[in-house]
Design a protein around this motif. Structure first.
Motif, short mmCIF file in Angstrom:
data_model
loop_
_atom_site.label_atom_id
_atom_site.label_comp_id
_atom_site.label_asym_id
_atom_site.label_seq_id
_atom_site.Cartn_x
_atom_site.Cartn_y
_atom_site.Cartn_z
N PRO A 17 -37.87 25.09 -7.97
CA PRO A 17 -37.27 23.91 -7.40
C PRO A 17 -35.81 24.06 -7.06
O PRO A 17 -35.30 23.32 -6.28
CB PRO A 17 -37.48 22.85 -8.48
N ALA A 18 -35.09 24.95 -7.68
CA ALA A 18 -33.70 25.11 -7.35
C ALA A 18 -33.55 26.15 -6.28
O ALA A 18 -34.47 26.81 -5.85
CB ALA A 18 -32.89 25.46 -8.58
N ASP A 19 -32.32 26.33 -5.83
CA ASP A 19 -32.07 27.25 -4.75
C ASP A 19 -31.62 28.58 -5.32
O ASP A 19 -30.57 28.67 -5.94
CB ASP A 19 -30.99 26.71 -3.84
N GLY A 20 -32.37 29.63 -5.03
CA GLY A 20 -31.98 30.95 -5.41
C GLY A 20 -31.57 31.04 -6.84
O GLY A 20 -31.85 30.23 -7.67
N GLY A 21 -30.89 32.10 -7.23
CA GLY A 21 -30.22 32.18 -8.51
C GLY A 21 -31.08 31.88 -9.70
O GLY A 21 -32.22 31.48 -9.63
N GLU A 22 -30.47 32.06 -10.87
CA GLU A 22 -31.15 31.78 -12.12
C GLU A 22 -31.04 30.30 -12.44
O GLU A 22 -30.10 29.64 -12.05
CB GLU A 22 -30.50 32.59 -13.24
N PRO A 23 -32.00 29.76 -13.18
CA PRO A 23 -31.89 28.35 -13.58
C PRO A 23 -30.66 28.13 -14.42
O PRO A 23 -30.30 28.95 -15.24
CB PRO A 23 -33.18 28.10 -14.38
N GLN A 24 -30.04 26.99 -14.23
CA GLN A 24 -28.82 26.68 -14.95
C GLN A 24 -29.04 25.51 -15.87
O GLN A 24 -30.00 24.78 -15.75
CB GLN A 24 -27.68 26.36 -13.95
N ALA A 25 -28.11 25.35 -16.78
CA ALA A 25 -28.15 24.17 -17.63
C ALA A 25 -27.86 22.96 -16.79
O ALA A 25 -27.39 23.05 -15.67
CB ALA A 25 -27.12 24.29 -18.75
N ALA A 26 -28.10 21.81 -17.34
CA ALA A 26 -27.94 20.57 -16.59
C ALA A 26 -26.51 20.13 -16.50
O ALA A 26 -26.24 18.97 -16.33
CB ALA A 26 -28.78 19.49 -17.23
N ASN A 569 -24.95 21.14 -23.25
CA ASN A 569 -24.99 22.59 -23.43
C ASN A 569 -25.81 23.28 -22.35
O ASN A 569 -26.74 22.70 -21.79
CB ASN A 569 -25.59 22.92 -24.80
N GLN A 570 -25.48 24.55 -22.10
CA GLN A 570 -26.31 25.37 -21.23
C GLN A 570 -27.49 25.86 -22.06
O GLN A 570 -27.33 26.40 -23.15
CB GLN A 570 -25.50 26.55 -20.70
N VAL A 571 -28.69 25.67 -21.53
CA VAL A 571 -29.89 26.03 -22.28
C VAL A 571 -30.62 27.15 -21.57
O VAL A 571 -30.53 27.31 -20.35
CB VAL A 571 -30.83 24.81 -22.44
N ASP A 572 -31.33 27.92 -22.35
CA ASP A 572 -32.14 29.00 -21.80
C ASP A 572 -33.46 28.43 -21.32
O ASP A 572 -34.23 27.88 -22.11
CB ASP A 572 -32.36 30.05 -22.89
N ALA A 573 -33.72 28.52 -20.02
CA ALA A 573 -34.93 27.96 -19.44
C ALA A 573 -35.67 29.03 -18.65
O ALA A 573 -35.62 29.08 -17.42
CB ALA A 573 -34.58 26.78 -18.53
N PRO A 574 -36.36 29.93 -19.34
CA PRO A 574 -37.02 31.04 -18.65
C PRO A 574 -38.11 30.60 -17.69
O PRO A 574 -38.41 31.30 -16.73
CB PRO A 574 -37.60 31.88 -19.80
N GLY A 575 -38.71 29.45 -17.95
CA GLY A 575 -39.74 28.94 -17.06
C GLY A 575 -39.24 27.92 -16.08
O GLY A 575 -40.02 27.15 -15.53
N ARG A 576 -37.91 27.91 -15.85
CA ARG A 576 -37.28 26.95 -14.94
C ARG A 576 -37.59 25.50 -15.36
O ARG A 576 -37.81 24.63 -14.53
CB ARG A 576 -37.73 27.19 -13.50
N GLU A 577 -37.62 25.27 -16.64
CA GLU A 577 -37.83 23.90 -17.13
C GLU A 577 -36.67 23.00 -16.74
O GLU A 577 -36.86 21.79 -16.55
CB GLU A 577 -38.01 23.91 -18.64
N VAL A 578 -35.46 23.54 -16.67
CA VAL A 578 -34.27 22.77 -16.28
C VAL A 578 -33.58 23.50 -15.14
O VAL A 578 -33.29 24.70 -15.25
CB VAL A 578 -33.30 22.62 -17.46
N VAL A 579 -33.35 22.79 -14.04
CA VAL A 579 -32.77 23.41 -12.85
C VAL A 579 -31.71 22.49 -12.27
O VAL A 579 -31.88 21.26 -12.24
CB VAL A 579 -33.86 23.69 -11.79
N ILE A 580 -30.60 23.08 -11.84
CA ILE A 580 -29.53 22.34 -11.17
C ILE A 580 -29.61 22.57 -9.67
O ILE A 580 -29.77 23.70 -9.22
CB ILE A 580 -28.16 22.80 -11.68
N VAL A 581 -29.53 21.49 -8.90
CA VAL A 581 -29.49 21.59 -7.45
C VAL A 581 -28.17 20.96 -6.99
O VAL A 581 -28.05 19.74 -6.90
CB VAL A 581 -30.68 20.86 -6.80
N PRO A 582 -27.14 21.77 -6.73
CA PRO A 582 -25.85 21.21 -6.34
C PRO A 582 -25.89 20.66 -4.91
O PRO A 582 -26.55 21.22 -4.03
CB PRO A 582 -24.90 22.41 -6.42
N VAL A 583 -25.22 19.53 -4.71
CA VAL A 583 -25.14 18.93 -3.38
C VAL A 583 -23.70 18.53 -3.10
O VAL A 583 -22.91 18.30 -4.01
CB VAL A 583 -26.06 17.69 -3.26
N ARG A 584 -23.37 18.45 -1.81
CA ARG A 584 -22.00 18.13 -1.40
C ARG A 584 -21.79 16.64 -1.15
O ARG A 584 -20.69 16.14 -1.31
CB ARG A 584 -21.64 18.93 -0.15
#
Length: 783
Positions: A17-26, A569-584
């Protein structure tokens, strides 16, 4: 912010669901980064840039800009914008609840508020049935109190018909027609003492909803009364559309009341002081000034009602006096005293110190006991006092019969809760989403031991009835001859969502000797109505409190648990359970949200679009629920909206009463109204109520989402949502996700700042003090 290398514009399909890159914390950074930012605390009254409040409420049509509680009224009569508005969830500081922007005495004339006429349905709606049940319980509460002590003369003027009018005002506030005035229930004999638990057969699981009882159609104000009120309104330059709600709110002599006291117009929802001032000057001439006693009396009641919309059940006298001064009342202390003397409001002197501290002070005869002076409306005072009495009754009448039989089964998950419930009549249970397994296990064990058991929740949940349906008599156990539930154990989930009136009606319906377990997460958003029942009960410490040790699992659980203690906190989400989608900007936020719901989440996780819920802080603004729902409908179920803006298959939220949001889907429409499917139950919303009670539901606010969970959640945080963000809002919104959480992130460092710094505002209530006082009195009572 997400890493600089993360592409905000690409299709997320290739990598989840996120764009490229590794999943990030929320969040970017965490609590440590947020703690370094000491910018001024954002206001929780509503997002900037035209967005509605994050409390599911916006500005009513025709509202003046100086309304001190403007965010607490529905915008455009839309469903879901409950009367609690922006305040209840964040509590509301007493000053904020009544503050305003200054005097209205010089505002120019005419009540500029639009009003709607109330229409009657062929039979009572679910909301009206619920109001009837609650009113019946309040009347029984009052009769019980009258049997034990002399009536409070100061509150006499708000009993009987006035209480009915207050209910009508509350209904009009949310855009609904005025409720019917229900006749008093006949007296019924006391029920016999309950049988021993082991003498009964095991009870089955909760019963399915029963057919709603037939009822007479609610009556609208007589046409002659409405016409007489309309003539007065027109003479004073007020909109004629206010005639019906004013006639319903003020009763038989509404026209005479408005002629003699034009400020009585403040009893109509949505009317503000500057508009009532203009109406008064048009009728009374230049003599209608800020010093008029009638104006001061009306403002006292209006300010307390606005405070209730923000969750308060009372206000400290200095805060109320300061608010009156802000509206140009020259002698606010005298005005409050006069309102008390005339019985318009009640006054309470509440000790500040804890009972133990007061006991040590009593040893010093010269020590003066500190108190705070509270002022409140009779309805809220009665509800809090009866609730305190009812909770004390449950603990005092419980005998512990059958507790020993529970001991062998009190093991494993929920063992502590089972032991506490076996031995006590009232137990408070706290924990996150995973901890709900413990009250469920308790209910199952109780049924195995032959106890008549009911599990109730704020929102529809498997194996549970709803609190609203339980009180309305459409779900759950029957009532006995005394009007109380025929049960031995009532377990209430989502207890933080109980306001004082609902809690009072619920507790009063629990029979003597039965057990009551209140379970919930104290970190979620509070109730939509006035009060903080769950928090006050925890603070009073008058019953066993069982804190669950079951943690919420996975990366989402870890993230939400951290938010609860102020750490993002930044969490480890190997299955992309948490994803950040930055918008402008907000436009990009809407685009990315539609992409996530319609494409990315279904493709990456196998979760259908129907299993994805969008949560955003407010209804208005360029990325609020209105804009998001319009875009999502266009993508997921396009159509002309031929049924009042809705088409078959539309995902909607039905709001039968303020503070309740029932997910549903549109089936069809006909002359009877809009037909909805709510988890298999058919609901028909009369066509005249569709606009105020139904809205599209692909995107909701956190208040509408509380108590429910979805496989995937997309939380949208546009830039104009910053003022609405608080720790409890973020905790609630993020915690709605079960398997996947996407955060459409456009607020930069405001998110970690809100989690670390912006706590919910406290509500002014009396319940904790009342409970402590009753507990202390019980200890002093001889055996």
């Amino acid at each position: 912010m997400p890493p600089a290398g993360e592409d905000a514009g690409g299709d997320p399909a290739g990598s989840g669901p996120a764009d490229g890159g590794e999943p990030q914390a929320a969040a970017d950074g965490g609590a440590a980064d947020a703690a370094g930012s000491k910018a001024g605390r954002p206001s929780a009254d509503g997002p900037a840039g035209g967005a509605d409040s994050g409390r599911d409420g916006g500005e009513p049509r025709g509202a003046a800009a100086d309304n001190p509680a403007a965010s607490g009224h529905p915008a455009d009569g839309e469903a879901g914008e409950d009367v609690a508005g922006s305040g209840p969830a964040d509590g509301g500081d007493p000053q904020d609840a009544v503050g305003g922007d200054g005097p209205d005495a010089s505002a120019s004339g005419g009540a500029g508020t639009e009003g709607g006429t109330g229409g009657g349905a062929a039979q009572l709606s679910e909301a009206e049935a619920e109001l009837a049940a609650q009113r019946y319980e309040r009347e029984r509460i009052a009769r019980r109190k009258a049997e034990r002590e002399a009536p409070v003369e100061a509150g006499g003027k708000l009993s009987g018909k006035a209480a009915d009018l207050l209910a009508a005002v509350r209904a009009v506030e949310s855009g609904k027609s005025a409720p019917a005035y229900f006749d008093d229930a006949p007296a019924v004999p006391r029920r016999p003492a309950p049988e021993a638990p082991d003498a009964r057969a095991a009870e089955p699981a909760p019963q399915p909803p029963r057919p709603r009882p037939e009822a007479v159609a609610p009556s609208a104000p007589p046409a002659e009364r409405v016409e007489a009120v309309r003539a007065v309104l027109v003479r004073g330059g007020a909109p004629a559309e206010l005639a019906a709600p004013a006639a319903a709110a003020l009763g038989e002599d509404a026209a005479e009341q408005l002629t003699e006291d034009p400020w009585r117009l403040l009893a109509v929802a949505g009317v503000r002081p500057n508009q009532a001032d203009g109406f008064a000057r048009a009728l009374l001439g230049p003599g209608a000034g800020p010093a008029d006693e009638r104006r001061a009396a009306a403002l006292v009641g209006w300010l307390l009602e606005q405070a209730a919309l923000k969750g308060h059940t009372a206000l400290e006298a200095p805060a109320l006096e300061a608010a009156l001064a802000g509206y140009g009342v020259p002698a606010p202390a005298e005005a409050v005293g006069q309102a008390i003397a005339e019985g318009l409001v009640l006054v309470f002197h509440e000790p500040v110190a804890e009972p133990a501290a007061r006991a040590s002070q009593d040893s010093d005869a010269e020590a003066e006991q500190p108190v705070r002076v509270l002022v409140g409306l009779e309805g809220h005072a009665l509800a809090e006092e009866s609730l305190a009495d009812g909770l004390a009754r449950l603990t005092g009448t419980f005998t512990g019969e059958g507790a020993a039989a529970w001991e062998p089964s009190a093991a494993g998950a929920g063992a502590d809760l089972a032991r506490a419930a076996a031995a006590h009549g009232l137990v408070v249970h706290t924990g996150g989403e995973a901890a709900r397994a413990e009250p469920l296990a308790l209910a199952a064990a109780a049924r195995q031991h032959g106890l008549r058991t009911c599990l109730a929740a704020h929102a529809p949940a498997p194996g549970a009835v709803t609190v609203a349906g339980l009180l309305a008599g459409t779900e759950g156990p029957e009532r006995d001859a005394d009007g109380r539930f025929a049960l031995d154990l009532l377990v209430v989930l989502d207890a933080p969502q109980l306001d004082v009136e609902t809690a009072a009606a619920l507790v009063e319906s629990v029979p003597d000797g039965a057990r009551l377990v209140l379970s919930g997460d104290p970190a979620v958003l509070g109730s939509a109505g006035p009060g903080r029942v769950f928090a006050d009960l925890l603070a009073a410490r008058v019953c066993p409190q069982v804190a669950s040790r079951i943690p919420d699992p996975g990366p989402i659980g870890e993230l939400v648990s951290g938010i609860g203690i102020g750490e993002l906190n930044q969490v480890d989400a190997p299955g992309r359970e948490v994803v950040i989608v930055p918008v402008r900007d907000a436009g990009e936020a809407v685009h990315r949200t539609v992409q996530l719901v319609a494409e990315s989440v279904p493709r990456a996780f196998g979760i259908a679009a129907d299993g994805v819920q969008v949560v955003t802080p407010g209804h208005g603004g360029s990325a609020g629920t209105r804009a998001l729902n319009a875009a999502l409908k266009e993508r997921l179920n396009p159509g002309p909206g031929r049924f009042g803006g809705f088409d078959p298959g539309d995902r909607v939220v039905h709001v039968p009463s303020p503070g309740r949001a029932v997910p549903a889907r549109v089936v069809s429409a006909d002359a009877a109204g809009l037909h909805l499917d709510a988890a298999g139950a058919r609901v028909v919303v009369p066509k005249e109520l569709v606009e105020s009670r139904v809205r599209h539901g692909w995107a909701v606010t956190a208040h509408q989402a509380v108590g429910a969970r979805w496989p995937a959640v997309v939380v949208v945080l546009p830039g104009d949502a910053v003022p609405a963000l608080t720790r409890d809002w973020v905790y609630t919104a993020f915690g709605r996700a079960e398997r996947h959480l996407s955060v459409v992130h456009g607020v930069d460092q405001a998110l970690p700042h809100a989690v670390a710094e912006v706590l919910p505002k406290p509500r002014t209530t009396r319940l904790a003090g009342l409970l402590r006082g009753l507990a202390a009195a019980a200890q002093e009572r001889p055996e």
